[in-house]
Design a protein around this motif. Structure first.
Motif, mmCIF file in Angstrom:
data_model
loop_
_atom_site.group_PDB
_atom_site.id
_atom_site.type_symbol
_atom_site.label_atom_id
_atom_site.label_comp_id
_atom_site.label_asym_id
_atom_site.label_seq_id
_atom_site.Cartn_x
_atom_site.Cartn_y
_atom_site.Cartn_z
ATOM 1 N N ARG A 139 0.415 -1.294 -0.220
ATOM 2 C CA ARG A 139 0.192 0.223 0.291
ATOM 3 C C ARG A 139 0.879 1.369 0.351
ATOM 4 O O ARG A 139 0.530 2.465 -0.588
ATOM 5 C CB ARG A 139 -0.373 0.159 1.379
ATOM 6 C CG ARG A 139 -1.284 -0.601 1.126
ATOM 7 C CD ARG A 139 -2.621 -0.464 2.096
ATOM 8 N NE ARG A 139 -3.716 -2.193 3.733
ATOM 9 C CZ ARG A 139 -3.712 -3.256 3.746
ATOM 10 N NH1 ARG A 139 -2.826 -2.554 4.266
ATOM 11 N NH2 ARG A 139 -4.772 -3.888 3.951
ATOM 12 N N ASP A 157 -4.277 -6.994 -4.236
ATOM 13 C CA ASP A 157 -4.635 -8.448 -4.008
ATOM 14 C C ASP A 157 -4.196 -8.797 -5.645
ATOM 15 O O ASP A 157 -3.867 -10.189 -5.600
ATOM 16 C CB ASP A 157 -6.111 -8.863 -4.028
ATOM 17 C CG ASP A 157 -7.549 -7.723 -2.574
ATOM 18 O OD1 ASP A 157 -6.189 -8.415 -2.055
ATOM 19 O OD2 ASP A 157 -8.344 -7.878 -3.089
ATOM 20 N N SER A 200 -7.325 7.956 -8.860
ATOM 21 C CA SER A 200 -8.415 7.176 -7.997
ATOM 22 C C SER A 200 -8.025 5.653 -7.978
ATOM 23 O O SER A 200 -8.632 4.767 -8.463
ATOM 24 C CB SER A 200 -9.351 7.054 -9.207
ATOM 25 O OG SER A 200 -8.777 7.037 -10.929
ATOM 26 N N THR A 201 -7.111 4.815 -8.021
ATOM 27 C CA THR A 201 -6.520 3.576 -8.381
ATOM 28 C C THR A 201 -6.828 3.276 -7.633
ATOM 29 O O THR A 201 -6.835 3.179 -6.182
ATOM 30 C CB THR A 201 -4.614 3.699 -7.998
ATOM 31 O OG1 THR A 201 -4.106 3.905 -9.619
ATOM 32 C CG2 THR A 201 -4.224 2.073 -8.275
ATOM 33 N N ARG A 202 -7.470 1.580 -7.447
ATOM 34 C CA ARG A 202 -8.170 0.667 -6.219
ATOM 35 C C ARG A 202 -6.438 0.216 -5.895
ATOM 36 O O ARG A 202 -7.001 -0.934 -5.369
ATOM 37 C CB ARG A 202 -9.375 0.013 -6.731
ATOM 38 C CG ARG A 202 -10.179 1.011 -7.164
ATOM 39 C CD ARG A 202 -11.798 0.568 -7.252
ATOM 40 N NE ARG A 202 -12.034 -1.078 -5.791
ATOM 41 C CZ ARG A 202 -13.007 -1.417 -7.091
ATOM 42 N NH1 ARG A 202 -13.257 -1.512 -8.566
ATOM 43 N NH2 ARG A 202 -13.477 -2.089 -6.086
ATOM 44 N N ILE A 203 -6.344 0.947 -4.793
ATOM 45 C CA ILE A 203 -5.236 0.258 -4.040
ATOM 46 C C ILE A 203 -5.070 -0.871 -2.971
ATOM 47 O O ILE A 203 -4.577 -1.672 -3.288
ATOM 48 C CB ILE A 203 -4.432 0.928 -2.714
ATOM 49 C CG1 ILE A 203 -4.397 2.285 -3.470
ATOM 50 C CG2 ILE A 203 -3.783 0.640 -2.075
ATOM 51 C CD1 ILE A 203 -4.298 3.460 -2.225
ATOM 52 N N GLU A 204 -6.471 -1.616 -2.550
ATOM 53 C CA GLU A 204 -6.685 -2.510 -1.964
ATOM 54 C C GLU A 204 -6.560 -3.479 -2.966
ATOM 55 O O GLU A 204 -6.069 -4.555 -3.411
ATOM 56 C CB GLU A 204 -8.065 -2.901 -1.619
ATOM 57 C CG GLU A 204 -7.828 -2.178 0.105
ATOM 58 C CD GLU A 204 -6.697 -2.545 0.958
ATOM 59 O OE1 GLU A 204 -6.332 -4.100 0.882
ATOM 60 O OE2 GLU A 204 -6.109 -1.514 1.340
ATOM 61 N N VAL A 205 -7.309 -3.157 -4.404
ATOM 62 C CA VAL A 205 -7.818 -4.438 -5.553
ATOM 63 C C VAL A 205 -6.329 -4.764 -6.249
ATOM 64 O O VAL A 205 -5.485 -6.111 -6.878
ATOM 65 C CB VAL A 205 -8.535 -3.928 -6.906
ATOM 66 C CG1 VAL A 205 -8.458 -4.734 -7.643
ATOM 67 C CG2 VAL A 205 -9.981 -3.887 -6.205
ATOM 68 N N ALA A 206 -5.105 -3.746 -5.862
ATOM 69 C CA ALA A 206 -4.289 -3.781 -6.382
ATOM 70 C C ALA A 206 -2.923 -4.453 -6.128
ATOM 71 O O ALA A 206 -2.215 -5.193 -6.534
ATOM 72 C CB ALA A 206 -3.412 -2.385 -6.995
ATOM 73 N N ARG A 233 0.766 4.456 -2.942
ATOM 74 C CA ARG A 233 0.480 5.865 -2.384
ATOM 75 C C ARG A 233 1.311 6.156 -3.127
ATOM 76 O O ARG A 233 1.746 7.611 -3.171
ATOM 77 C CB ARG A 233 -0.153 6.071 -0.825
ATOM 78 C CG ARG A 233 -0.861 5.318 -0.587
ATOM 79 C CD ARG A 233 -1.250 5.243 0.813
ATOM 80 N NE ARG A 233 -2.415 4.000 1.842
ATOM 81 C CZ ARG A 233 -2.038 3.256 2.277
ATOM 82 N NH1 ARG A 233 -0.633 3.261 3.452
ATOM 83 N NH2 ARG A 233 -3.144 3.033 3.014
ATOM 84 N N LEU A 256 -2.496 -0.557 -14.409
ATOM 85 C CA LEU A 256 -2.954 0.947 -13.487
ATOM 86 C C LEU A 256 -1.984 1.996 -14.437
ATOM 87 O O LEU A 256 -3.041 2.816 -13.915
ATOM 88 C CB LEU A 256 -2.101 1.103 -12.045
ATOM 89 C CG LEU A 256 -2.362 -0.043 -11.418
ATOM 90 C CD1 LEU A 256 -1.087 -0.164 -10.608
ATOM 91 C CD2 LEU A 256 -3.470 -0.047 -10.625
#
Length: 220
Positions: free
Chosen positions: A142, A165, A157-163, A146, A198
């Motif tokens: 993370r 995973d 807007s990147t979905r960090i938790e999905v990235a 970030r 990404l």
């Protein structure tokens, strides 16, 4: 760490021997790698470490929590943290390469599989497993993502938790299923594909990849 001393449930009594505790962890790690979790018992660990079972139970109530601590210690030498290399690609390679070198060199897959199985049947252990084994590694990733957002390398807007995973999922898939080798070449391929997805900068080529931590080596 998962022992009673780290969970806040410290029992009163005479001071515990750190030397004995270390010997127990070393013995547990050796037995886990030799036989796997199912074949390891507190009796076997006590015999290998040269201590009594009572000594083991001072710190660990189950062999699963002992195994988790032993694995944690085995991987403790590999603590890359969140090194800032100046790019998302460099940061991810710096994070993942050392870990892959370790996990692909010894039969850790079967140990992790057994711990995951236990986590699915024991909610209390599942919480410990996630907090002490899964979450720290996710947090490293993370921080790196970030940082890349802060540099403007990828969208805010990147979905960090999905990235995260997507990143770790590919490595654990190979580690647990064993359908293909877990190599440093695979690390680069996953990192490059993730960055491409990404919307990051294009890959600059093999030479750039090798500059992060020296030439990649296959452990298979």
């Amino acid at each position: 760490m998962m022992s009673e001393t780290s969970s806040g449930q410290v029992r009163r009594g005479r001071p515990r021997s750190e030397k004995a505790r270390q010997e127990i962890l070393d013995a547990a790690a050796e037995l886990l790698l030799e036989r796997g979790l199912e074949a390891v018992s507190m009796d076997a660990v006590a015999e290998r470490a040269g201590v009594s079972k009572a000594t083991i139970y001072r710190w660990w109530r189950t062999k699963e929590t002992l195994a988790l601590d032993a694995l944690y210690q085995e991987w403790a030498a590999m603590r890359p943290g969140v090194r800032d290399t100046g790019s998302l690609r460099g940061d991810l390679l710096s994070l993942l390469r050392p870990w892959v070198r370790i996990v692909s060199a010894r039969p850790y897959g079967r140990i992790i599989a057994a711990l995951i199985s236990e986590a699915h049947t024991d909610p209390a252990f599942a919480e410990q497993y996630r907090a002490h084994f899964v979450e720290p590694r996710r947090e490293w990733a993370r921080v790196i993502i970030r940082r890349a957002i802060g540099r403007g390398e990828i969208a805010a807007s990147t979905r960090i938790e999905v990235a995260v995973d997507l990143l770790y999922g590919s490595f654990y898939h190979r580690l647990l299923h064993g359908h293909a080798p877990l190599t440093e070449t695979f690390v680069r391929e996953v990192v490059d594909m993730l960055i491409s997805g990404l919307g990051g900068p294009p890959v600059e080529g093999p030479a750039e990849a090798e500059s992060v931590e020296g030439p990649a080596r296959s452990n298979r």
